[in-house]
Design a protein around this motif. Sequence first.
Motif, PDB file in Angstrom:
ATOM      1  N   LYS A  29       4.463-117.322  13.216  1.00  0.00           N
ATOM      2  CA  LYS A  29       3.797-118.041  14.298  1.00  0.00           C
ATOM      3  C   LYS A  29       3.963-117.323  15.634  1.00  0.00           C
ATOM      4  N   SER A  30       2.883-117.309  16.389  1.00  0.00           N
ATOM      5  CA  SER A  30       2.929-116.887  17.783  1.00  0.00           C
ATOM      6  C   SER A  30       3.472-118.047  18.614  1.00  0.00           C
ATOM      7  N   LEU A  31       4.087-117.736  19.745  1.00  0.00           N
ATOM      8  CA  LEU A  31       4.591-118.798  20.627  1.00  0.00           C
ATOM      9  C   LEU A  31       3.562-119.184  21.681  1.00  0.00           C
ATOM     10  N   LYS A  32       2.374-118.560  21.631  1.00  0.00           N
ATOM     11  CA  LYS A  32       1.310-118.955  22.551  1.00  0.00           C
ATOM     12  C   LYS A  32       0.836-120.367  22.240  1.00  0.00           C
ATOM     13  N   ASN A  33       0.882-120.727  20.938  1.00  0.00           N
ATOM     14  CA  ASN A  33       0.543-122.083  20.517  1.00  0.00           C
ATOM     15  C   ASN A  33       1.833-122.859  20.300  1.00  0.00           C
ATOM     16  N   LEU A  34       2.552-123.085  21.372  1.00  0.00           N
ATOM     17  CA  LEU A  34       3.884-123.674  21.275  1.00  0.00           C
ATOM     18  C   LEU A  34       3.861-125.081  20.692  1.00  0.00           C
ATOM     19  N   ASP A  35       2.789-125.835  20.955  1.00  0.00           N
ATOM     20  CA  ASP A  35       2.687-127.188  20.409  1.00  0.00           C
ATOM     21  C   ASP A  35       2.731-127.180  18.889  1.00  0.00           C
ATOM     22  N   HIS A  36       2.043-126.205  18.265  1.00  0.00           N
ATOM     23  CA  HIS A  36       2.035-126.107  16.803  1.00  0.00           C
ATOM     24  C   HIS A  36       3.433-125.793  16.284  1.00  0.00           C
ATOM     25  N   CYS A  69      -3.095-127.793   8.111  1.00  0.00           N
ATOM     26  CA  CYS A  69      -4.037-127.171   7.182  1.00  0.00           C
ATOM     27  C   CYS A  69      -5.427-127.121   7.811  1.00  0.00           C
ATOM     28  N   SER A  70      -6.134-126.018   7.587  1.00  0.00           N
ATOM     29  CA  SER A  70      -7.416-125.780   8.235  1.00  0.00           C
ATOM     30  C   SER A  70      -8.505-125.493   7.211  1.00  0.00           C
ATOM     31  N   GLU A  71      -9.775-125.694   7.580  1.00  0.00           N
ATOM     32  CA  GLU A  71     -10.891-125.317   6.717  1.00  0.00           C
ATOM     33  C   GLU A  71     -10.904-123.808   6.520  1.00  0.00           C
ATOM     34  N   TYR A  72     -11.339-123.362   5.353  1.00  0.00           N
ATOM     35  CA  TYR A  72     -11.303-121.923   5.052  1.00  0.00           C
ATOM     36  C   TYR A  72     -12.160-121.121   6.021  1.00  0.00           C
ATOM     37  N   GLY A  73     -13.203-121.730   6.576  1.00  0.00           N
ATOM     38  CA  GLY A  73     -14.066-121.036   7.520  1.00  0.00           C
ATOM     39  C   GLY A  73     -13.389-120.708   8.836  1.00  0.00           C
ATOM     40  N   ASN A  74     -12.236-121.343   9.107  1.00  0.00           N
ATOM     41  CA  ASN A  74     -11.502-121.087  10.356  1.00  0.00           C
ATOM     42  C   ASN A  74     -10.463-119.988  10.210  1.00  0.00           C
ATOM     43  N   LEU A  75     -10.282-119.464   8.998  1.00  0.00           N
ATOM     44  CA  LEU A  75      -9.308-118.394   8.783  1.00  0.00           C
ATOM     45  C   LEU A  75      -9.860-117.073   9.296  1.00  0.00           C
ATOM     46  N   ASN A  76      -8.968-116.094   9.462  1.00  0.00           N
ATOM     47  CA  ASN A  76      -9.369-114.873  10.171  1.00  0.00           C
ATOM     48  C   ASN A  76     -10.210-113.903   9.352  1.00  0.00           C
ATOM     49  N   PHE A  83       9.863-112.806   4.809  1.00  0.00           N
ATOM     50  CA  PHE A  83       9.924-112.788   6.272  1.00  0.00           C
ATOM     51  C   PHE A  83      10.105-111.352   6.770  1.00  0.00           C
ATOM     52  N   LYS A  84      10.015-110.383   5.850  1.00  0.00           N
ATOM     53  CA  LYS A  84      10.304-108.988   6.186  1.00  0.00           C
ATOM     54  C   LYS A  84       9.058-108.106   6.247  1.00  0.00           C
ATOM     55  N   SER A  85       7.896-108.716   6.409  1.00  0.00           N
ATOM     56  CA  SER A  85       6.666-107.933   6.457  1.00  0.00           C
ATOM     57  C   SER A  85       6.375-107.473   7.885  1.00  0.00           C
ATOM     58  N   ILE A  86       6.434-106.180   8.121  1.00  0.00           N
ATOM     59  CA  ILE A  86       6.143-105.637   9.447  1.00  0.00           C
ATOM     60  C   ILE A  86       4.707-105.928   9.881  1.00  0.00           C
ATOM     61  N   PRO A  87       3.694-105.751   9.011  1.00  0.00           N
ATOM     62  CA  PRO A  87       2.318-106.097   9.418  1.00  0.00           C
ATOM     63  C   PRO A  87       2.161-107.564   9.822  1.00  0.00           C
ATOM     64  N   LEU A  88       2.826-108.478   9.111  1.00  0.00           N
ATOM     65  CA  LEU A  88       2.700-109.900   9.442  1.00  0.00           C
ATOM     66  C   LEU A  88       3.358-110.228  10.775  1.00  0.00           C
ATOM     67  N   ALA A 122       3.496-108.184  13.201  1.00  0.00           N
ATOM     68  CA  ALA A 122       2.590-107.621  14.204  1.00  0.00           C
ATOM     69  C   ALA A 122       1.333-108.468  14.379  1.00  0.00           C
ATOM     70  N   TYR A 123       0.739-108.929  13.270  1.00  0.00           N
ATOM     71  CA  TYR A 123      -0.539-109.654  13.331  1.00  0.00           C
ATOM     72  C   TYR A 123      -0.386-111.097  13.777  1.00  0.00           C
ATOM     73  N   TYR A 124       0.556-111.809  13.144  1.00  0.00           N
ATOM     74  CA  TYR A 124       0.606-113.269  13.297  1.00  0.00           C
ATOM     75  C   TYR A 124       1.757-113.782  14.159  1.00  0.00           C
ATOM     76  N   ALA A 125       2.704-112.934  14.472  1.00  0.00           N
ATOM     77  CA  ALA A 125       3.834-113.358  15.304  1.00  0.00           C
ATOM     78  C   ALA A 125       3.814-112.617  16.635  1.00  0.00           C
ATOM     79  N   GLU A 126       2.607-112.389  17.128  1.00  0.00           N
ATOM     80  CA  GLU A 126       2.407-111.867  18.483  1.00  0.00           C
ATOM     81  C   GLU A 126       3.196-110.582  18.743  1.00  0.00           C
ATOM     82  N   SER A 127       2.990-109.605  17.853  1.00  0.00           N
ATOM     83  CA  SER A 127       3.631-108.292  18.006  1.00  0.00           C
ATOM     84  C   SER A 127       5.155-108.401  18.146  1.00  0.00           C
TER      85      SER A 127
END
Length: 231
Positions: A8-15, A27-34, A97-102, A104-109
């Motif tokens: 998680k990024s901390l930009k969406n702190l409420d989430h 949970c989100s609709e599949y159309g909202n995924l990246n 929890f050890k994925s460098i790409p994840l 970078a992508y999803y935890a705000e670098s």
Amino acid sequence: MKKYYKYKSLKNLDHVLDILTNARLYCSEYGNLNDPAEGEFQAKILLSIERGQYLNKDNVTTFYTRGNWSDQIEPEFKKFISSLQKKYLICSLSKTFKSIPLWAYYAESFSGICIEVVPKDDLGFTGVTYDSDYPECLFDPQEISVKSSEESIDRQIRKSLTYKGSHWKAEKEVRLLWREQYFDNINPIKRVYCGSRIDKSHFELFRKLFPDIEFIRTRISNSSPKIITIK
């Protein structure tokens, strides 16, 4: 017990605060995924099967959806399948929890966090299938009028929503397919991994707000490109 991880990024702190406080996943609709290819599949349409015949290439035809249904497929069938896909909401997690790409992508670098999620059971969780082709989903037009809980149809819908291209394989994704916006069948959060670039004030604030949760710092190893924890 199985453990999954939510970056998680901390930009969406409420989430973030909602997950830590209420122990639930959004949970989100599949159309909202990246990934714009989410939900795509090869629609294999059963033409006819007489009693005693076996399924073969002569009585099945394939249409490639690729974002737009073929004009050869009946409009009501397209609408039926699309409506079933939208009934499932998705939450994406990882097995590590050890994925460098994840990070970078999803935890705000590396300035965000990775939340350890321990489900009370595995109901709703499905491993993602990675392939270079869209999944093949077989449908019988005669089942259009069947209610959406029909097992054979539901199985094909779930297949279409748990596929990703081979280029995403490093994510080691596990998907939660659910019918409601929030999933609360998880244990209280006990462990959170913090990125190497997390703001010190955020780290200290989390520790004060959630004394029962262990917040663990991470960094990239000096000896090799891998995530390690800091004691």
